[in-house]
Write a protein that holds these residues in place. Structure first.
Motif, mmCIF file in Angstrom:
data_model
loop_
_atom_site.group_PDB
_atom_site.id
_atom_site.type_symbol
_atom_site.label_atom_id
_atom_site.label_comp_id
_atom_site.label_asym_id
_atom_site.label_seq_id
_atom_site.Cartn_x
_atom_site.Cartn_y
_atom_site.Cartn_z
ATOM 1 N N ASN A 1 76.133 19.553 71.747
ATOM 2 C CA ASN A 1 74.366 19.808 71.651
ATOM 3 C C ASN A 1 74.769 21.194 70.753
ATOM 4 N N ILE B 1 70.280 21.273 68.267
ATOM 5 C CA ILE B 1 70.798 20.089 67.549
ATOM 6 C C ILE B 1 71.362 18.949 69.444
ATOM 7 N N GLN C 1 70.049 14.319 67.474
ATOM 8 C CA GLN C 1 68.603 14.592 66.754
ATOM 9 C C GLN C 1 68.136 16.217 67.151
ATOM 10 N N ALA C 2 67.416 17.052 65.637
ATOM 11 C CA ALA C 2 67.661 18.275 65.515
ATOM 12 C C ALA C 2 66.385 18.524 65.553
ATOM 13 N N THR D 1 63.931 21.362 64.234
ATOM 14 C CA THR D 1 64.215 22.674 62.845
ATOM 15 C C THR D 1 63.717 24.106 63.397
ATOM 16 N N ILE E 1 73.377 23.641 62.381
ATOM 17 C CA ILE E 1 71.540 23.981 62.260
ATOM 18 C C ILE E 1 70.854 24.265 60.429
ATOM 19 N N THR F 1 78.063 19.911 57.899
ATOM 20 C CA THR F 1 77.652 18.626 58.974
ATOM 21 C C THR F 1 77.977 17.525 58.282
#
Length: 517
Positions: free
Chosen positions: A257, A287, A291-292, A294, A359, A366
């Protein structure tokens, strides 16, 4: 030591900007459980109650001698919100440039002076890179160490030029900044940025910034490393080679996370653009479980104290409702840390440069996370290369400061109300929550990045981020568990931010031992 049939190690860990105790359970050479013990009490929230509305601007920079500008900025942003002030463009620019100078010095001092010191551990004497590590990173003598001390001292002169001093400056105020840099001040700042950039390119990266920014995947990172001797021989190149040699990528996974409050406001009309559409250079978000989000909602932040040395309350409390009542009993067997347990939407969250890069959608990190999840190697790689993201914007912003335009919008009095300041300090998400009543501070709560990363278990018994990151760590030698140092230091711990009163009980100190360096 064996306890209840289980093998345990009690450690006092240094090079964490303060003091940290760890209790580790291990079996068959692998960590099976961990407890992170913040052994100092931080009482700034209680010191501030009843003081003048602006006193936080003077006191909170003393929370930490490394990231005082970050605490000053966060405190000022909370009062900006309460005052409803609209900042002049110059104020944003000066705040940003000073903040970036502090970030950059912290990143490189940690990477070169703190993290890379572990390369000199006796466990690595027989490795082919050991002699080179001594040449580079020997304390106060190593080539890279000496140069890093000199250059990071130089970049901090920017804060002194813009704010009068570093650390513990107080030039950021509600409504803008109290200092007005001259044309010569701006020229001096630009000169320092240019010189620092040249050094960073030559020593840390071994290539120009624009070449490094072309590295967008792990495959391209390998191609970059093989491309030239200057890449391999740079400090970044050495770090990558050493990290692979000792399998840093196998250490420190954690929950997965990530939290960022974002940082560095984008002034209207600036030539600098953020990584994502928005008002900040580095984006806020969370995150969790793949799942992120925004954005970042401060209303989802809570603090738990079930395992912390504070008077109990059920579940977690939002910082506006937070309580800081220390409680230690000689009969207590559950509570083990003076650090509270912050949670975002009920979950522990890692914060810091890696969280920022993910993020903000940085392609290299990534790609690396997608390939194997977080680890100590990626965490430190993000920290060593974050200056490459900051320096170009820093130079542009310094040049956009207009000495003839306003730097401050008058704020005569701080009205009653609640406000919060959220930024990403050098080590990650930092928040100040403030309530003003009758021109005095009625309530103040601070959550530091190390409180997030180094938290104990929460109300549900879920480990904090670096407690979880230690699980599964192999230990080759229980008397010299250097692997544990790698994991903790990859978070760039700042214990003096998290807690602030060291116990001197002989019986406590006697049960700990320090990692050998």
């Amino acid at each position: 030591m064996t306890e209840n049939g289980k093998k345990t190690i009690d450690l006092a860990l240094n090079r964490v900007e303060g003091d940290l105790e760890l209790k580790i359970e291990h079996e068959d050479g692998v960590v099976t459980n961990a407890w992170s013990k913040g052994i100092m009490y931080r009482g700034f929230e209680n010191m501030l109650k009843g003081r003048g509305a602006r006193d936080g601007l003077v006191l909170t920079p003393r929370v930490c001698g490394i990231c005082g500008t970050a605490h000053l900025l966060t405190a000022a942003k909370a009062l900006d919100m309460i005052s409803g002030v609209h900042l002049p463009t110059n104020a944003m620019l000066v705040r940003n440039v000073a903040m970036m100078a502090e970030h950059i010095q912290s990143d490189l001092r940690h990477g070169i002076l703190m993290f890379m010191q572990d390369c000199l551990n006796p466990a690595y004497v027989g490795l082919p890179l050991y002699e080179e590590a001594i040449h580079r990173y020997q304390t106060f003598k190593g080539r890279s160490v000496v140069r890093t001390i000199r250059m990071t001292k130089k970049i901090l002169e920017i804060v002194a030029i813009l704010g009068g001093q570093w650390p513990n400056s107080s030039f950021i105020v509600p409504g803008g900044v109290a200092s007005v840099p001259t044309f010569n001040d701006i020229v001096n700042c630009t000169y320092i940025i240019n010189n620092f950039t040249t050094w960073y390119e030559e020593q840390i990266l071994g290539c120009p910034l624009d070449r490094w920014q072309q590295v967008r995947s792990e495959q391209e990172l390998q191609a970059w490393l093989d491309e030239s001797d200057s890449h391999r021989d740079s400090d970044l190149g050495f770090f990558i080679r050493f990290a692979r040699l000792v399998d840093l990528h196998r250490l420190g996974r954690g929950h997965g996370n990530f939290l960022s409050f974002g940082q560095l406001e984008l002034p209207e009309g600036s030539a600098v653009h953020g990584h994502r559409d928005g008002a900040l250079l580095l984006s806020p978000g969370f995150i969790g479980q793949g799942q992120a989000a925004t954005d970042c909602d401060q209303e989802l932040v809570t603090e738990h104290v079930t395992y912390s040395h504070f008077v109990d309350y059920p579940g977690g409390l939002h910082p506006f409702d937070g309580q800081t009542q220390p409680y230690v009993s000689p009969y207590e067997i559950i509570k083990y840390s003076f650090c509270k347990a912050p949670r975002y939407d009920g979950r522990p969250a890692e914060t810091g440069p890696l969280a920022q890069m993910l993020i903000s959608g940085h392609p290299l990190f990534t790609d690396m996370i997608a390939g194997g999840g977080p680890n100590a190697y990626i965490r430190e790689l993000a920290r060593l290369t974050r200056p490459a993201e900051l320096l170009p914007a820093m130079k542009i912003w310094a040049g956009e400061i207009d000495p003839e335009a306003p730097f401050y919008q008058s704020v005569r009095e701080i009205p009653d109300g609640r406000g919060y300041g959220l930024i990403d300090a050098s080590r990650g998400a930092l928040g100040h929550w403030v309530e003003i009543s009758r021109q005095k501070i009625a309530h103040y709560q601070i959550i530091t990045p190390t409180a997030w990363n180094g938290s104990p278990r929460d109300h549900d018994g879920v480990r904090g981020p670096w407690e979880e990151a230690l699980i599964g760590t192999p230990i080759a030698d229980p008397d010299n568990p250097v692997e544990i140092g790698h994991v903790i230091r990859s978070f760039d711990a700042c214990q003096v931010c998290a807690v602030h009163l060291l116990t001197t009980d002989d019986h406590t100190a006697g049960h700990s031992r320090c990692l050998r360096v």
